[in-house]
Motif scaffolding. Sequence first.
Motif, mmCIF file in Angstrom:
data_model
loop_
_atom_site.group_PDB
_atom_site.id
_atom_site.type_symbol
_atom_site.label_atom_id
_atom_site.label_comp_id
_atom_site.label_asym_id
_atom_site.label_seq_id
_atom_site.Cartn_x
_atom_site.Cartn_y
_atom_site.Cartn_z
ATOM 1 N N ARG A 105 0.833 -1.207 0.000
ATOM 2 C CA ARG A 105 0.000 0.000 0.000
ATOM 3 C C ARG A 105 0.867 1.257 0.000
ATOM 4 O O ARG A 105 0.392 2.349 -0.295
ATOM 5 C CB ARG A 105 -0.914 0.002 1.222
ATOM 6 C CG ARG A 105 -1.940 -1.130 1.221
ATOM 7 C CD ARG A 105 -2.670 -1.216 2.545
ATOM 8 N NE ARG A 105 -1.765 -1.550 3.634
ATOM 9 C CZ ARG A 105 -2.135 -1.655 4.910
ATOM 10 N NH1 ARG A 105 -3.408 -1.447 5.247
ATOM 11 N NH2 ARG A 105 -1.262 -1.967 5.843
ATOM 12 N N LYS A 106 2.144 1.112 0.351
ATOM 13 C CA LYS A 106 3.065 2.232 0.391
ATOM 14 C C LYS A 106 3.819 2.359 -0.926
ATOM 15 O O LYS A 106 3.924 1.417 -1.695
ATOM 16 C CB LYS A 106 4.056 2.058 1.545
ATOM 17 C CG LYS A 106 3.396 1.963 2.918
ATOM 18 C CD LYS A 106 2.647 3.230 3.278
ATOM 19 C CE LYS A 106 2.023 3.126 4.658
ATOM 20 N NZ LYS A 106 1.282 4.363 5.007
ATOM 21 N N SER A 107 4.375 3.548 -1.133
ATOM 22 C CA SER A 107 5.147 3.803 -2.346
ATOM 23 C C SER A 107 6.585 3.322 -2.181
ATOM 24 O O SER A 107 7.171 3.434 -1.092
ATOM 25 C CB SER A 107 5.137 5.305 -2.660
ATOM 26 O OG SER A 107 6.065 5.607 -3.685
ATOM 27 N N ILE A 108 7.146 2.808 -3.270
ATOM 28 C CA ILE A 108 8.557 2.433 -3.276
ATOM 29 C C ILE A 108 9.431 3.642 -2.960
ATOM 30 O O ILE A 108 10.543 3.511 -2.431
ATOM 31 C CB ILE A 108 8.935 1.837 -4.650
ATOM 32 C CG1 ILE A 108 8.227 0.494 -4.860
ATOM 33 C CG2 ILE A 108 10.431 1.645 -4.782
ATOM 34 C CD1 ILE A 108 8.661 -0.603 -3.919
ATOM 35 N N ASP A 109 8.942 4.838 -3.244
ATOM 36 C CA ASP A 109 9.700 6.061 -2.966
ATOM 37 C C ASP A 109 9.989 6.242 -1.484
ATOM 38 O O ASP A 109 10.857 7.043 -1.117
ATOM 39 C CB ASP A 109 8.936 7.291 -3.487
ATOM 40 C CG ASP A 109 8.925 7.358 -5.006
ATOM 41 O OD1 ASP A 109 9.910 6.912 -5.620
ATOM 42 O OD2 ASP A 109 7.930 7.854 -5.572
ATOM 43 N N CYS A 110 9.270 5.532 -0.619
ATOM 44 C CA CYS A 110 9.480 5.660 0.824
ATOM 45 C C CYS A 110 10.752 4.962 1.297
ATOM 46 O O CYS A 110 11.170 5.156 2.440
ATOM 47 C CB CYS A 110 8.283 5.070 1.577
ATOM 48 S SG CYS A 110 6.781 6.066 1.458
ATOM 49 N N LEU A 111 11.367 4.151 0.443
ATOM 50 C CA LEU A 111 12.509 3.353 0.872
ATOM 51 C C LEU A 111 13.826 4.118 0.757
ATOM 52 O O LEU A 111 14.048 4.870 -0.189
ATOM 53 C CB LEU A 111 12.593 2.072 0.032
ATOM 54 C CG LEU A 111 11.388 1.137 0.121
ATOM 55 C CD1 LEU A 111 11.610 -0.086 -0.769
ATOM 56 C CD2 LEU A 111 11.121 0.710 1.556
ATOM 57 N N GLN A 112 14.686 3.894 1.735
ATOM 58 C CA GLN A 112 16.055 4.419 1.703
ATOM 59 C C GLN A 112 16.943 3.316 1.141
ATOM 60 O O GLN A 112 17.482 2.492 1.874
ATOM 61 C CB GLN A 112 16.511 4.798 3.122
ATOM 62 C CG GLN A 112 15.771 5.978 3.726
ATOM 63 C CD GLN A 112 16.366 7.303 3.277
ATOM 64 O OE1 GLN A 112 16.905 7.420 2.172
ATOM 65 N NE2 GLN A 112 16.257 8.317 4.116
ATOM 66 N N PHE A 113 17.099 3.300 -0.163
ATOM 67 C CA PHE A 113 17.803 2.202 -0.821
ATOM 68 C C PHE A 113 19.223 2.014 -0.288
ATOM 69 O O PHE A 113 19.720 0.884 -0.214
ATOM 70 C CB PHE A 113 17.843 2.426 -2.328
ATOM 71 C CG PHE A 113 16.535 2.162 -3.017
ATOM 72 C CD1 PHE A 113 15.473 1.562 -2.352
ATOM 73 C CD2 PHE A 113 16.362 2.506 -4.340
ATOM 74 C CE1 PHE A 113 14.280 1.302 -2.983
ATOM 75 C CE2 PHE A 113 15.153 2.251 -4.990
ATOM 76 C CZ PHE A 113 14.110 1.656 -4.310
ATOM 77 N N GLU A 114 19.887 3.122 0.057
ATOM 78 C CA GLU A 114 21.283 3.013 0.495
ATOM 79 C C GLU A 114 21.414 2.274 1.824
ATOM 80 O O GLU A 114 22.509 1.818 2.172
ATOM 81 C CB GLU A 114 21.916 4.408 0.597
ATOM 82 C CG GLU A 114 21.296 5.318 1.662
ATOM 83 C CD GLU A 114 20.119 6.130 1.141
ATOM 84 O OE1 GLU A 114 19.773 7.140 1.792
ATOM 85 O OE2 GLU A 114 19.554 5.753 0.098
ATOM 86 N N ASN A 115 20.312 2.131 2.568
ATOM 87 C CA ASN A 115 20.350 1.438 3.856
ATOM 88 C C ASN A 115 19.795 0.019 3.772
ATOM 89 O O ASN A 115 19.631 -0.637 4.803
ATOM 90 C CB ASN A 115 19.563 2.231 4.905
ATOM 91 C CG ASN A 115 20.211 3.568 5.223
ATOM 92 O OD1 ASN A 115 21.421 3.731 5.053
ATOM 93 N ND2 ASN A 115 19.422 4.531 5.670
ATOM 94 N N ILE A 116 19.511 -0.445 2.565
ATOM 95 C CA ILE A 116 18.953 -1.782 2.364
ATOM 96 C C ILE A 116 20.008 -2.659 1.697
ATOM 97 O O ILE A 116 20.523 -2.326 0.633
ATOM 98 C CB ILE A 116 17.672 -1.710 1.506
ATOM 99 C CG1 ILE A 116 16.614 -0.859 2.224
ATOM 100 C CG2 ILE A 116 17.124 -3.105 1.225
ATOM 101 C CD1 ILE A 116 15.382 -0.575 1.390
ATOM 102 N N MET A 117 20.328 -3.776 2.331
ATOM 103 C CA MET A 117 21.382 -4.664 1.823
ATOM 104 C C MET A 117 20.965 -5.355 0.533
ATOM 105 O O MET A 117 21.768 -5.579 -0.370
ATOM 106 C CB MET A 117 21.736 -5.695 2.894
ATOM 107 C CG MET A 117 22.799 -6.688 2.466
ATOM 108 S SD MET A 117 22.085 -8.184 1.739
ATOM 109 C CE MET A 117 23.379 -9.370 2.054
#
Length: 242
Positions: A105-117
């Motif tokens: 239900r959330k947007s992918i834009d909410c993710l901090q990609f640099e903090n995801i392995m």
Amino acid sequence: MGLHIARCHCGTMNGQDEKPGNGTDSGIYHERQQKELCAMHALNNLFQVQGAFTKKDLDELCNKLSPDAFFNPHRSILGLGNYDVNVIMAALQKKGYDTIWFDKRKSIDCLQFENIMGFILNIPTEYKWGFVRLPIHRKHWISIKCINNQYVNLDSKLDCPEIIGDSAALKEFLHNQLMDNDKELLLVVAQEVGETGAWRKECCVFPPVATADAICDSNAEMTCVSNGSMKQKSQETFPGSN
């Protein structure tokens, strides 16, 4: 028979090869599909290490998750693999990582990609006998990881890894994947990132998430636990995968 391992030149998602020397050449580790071991392949491809996990390792985790079960609910009844999400979460926890279910239900834009392995997708797969589609419904685990500043699709059913591109290209790829209600996305983050919520932007509010602390057996109902995580019934959300 040993694992099918490829260290090959990667192609882009549109089929065009990238030129060697720009971070997309033959240094990528890629295990190809064997039996129903896609969960093991996804984990090893994510860590870019042969044998980060073996079938024996994952079978032992199944037994720890359901030690008294006559038929273990976390793997194939035939013992060929087909491991569920609980096994993947337990395996990642052994390496110091949390697994977070992404709320579509959330947007992918909410993710901090640099903090995801890395990312693990659970997607439908088809069985065919020649050109005939069989009425067998299974799902398949694939991993996605940033390697040499580009995100790479490490699906074990691919002949070679496929370059997705930069973070903008990954956003588009994940958005398109999650338009299918049958697909689910897991985020793999360091435990401290999971604890602090640094995998998401501050402006985004998410409901309680399923982390490695939420591993439970297949008979448990969905209940909130003290750390704000969520226990979930894996066989309802993530059927056995291959």
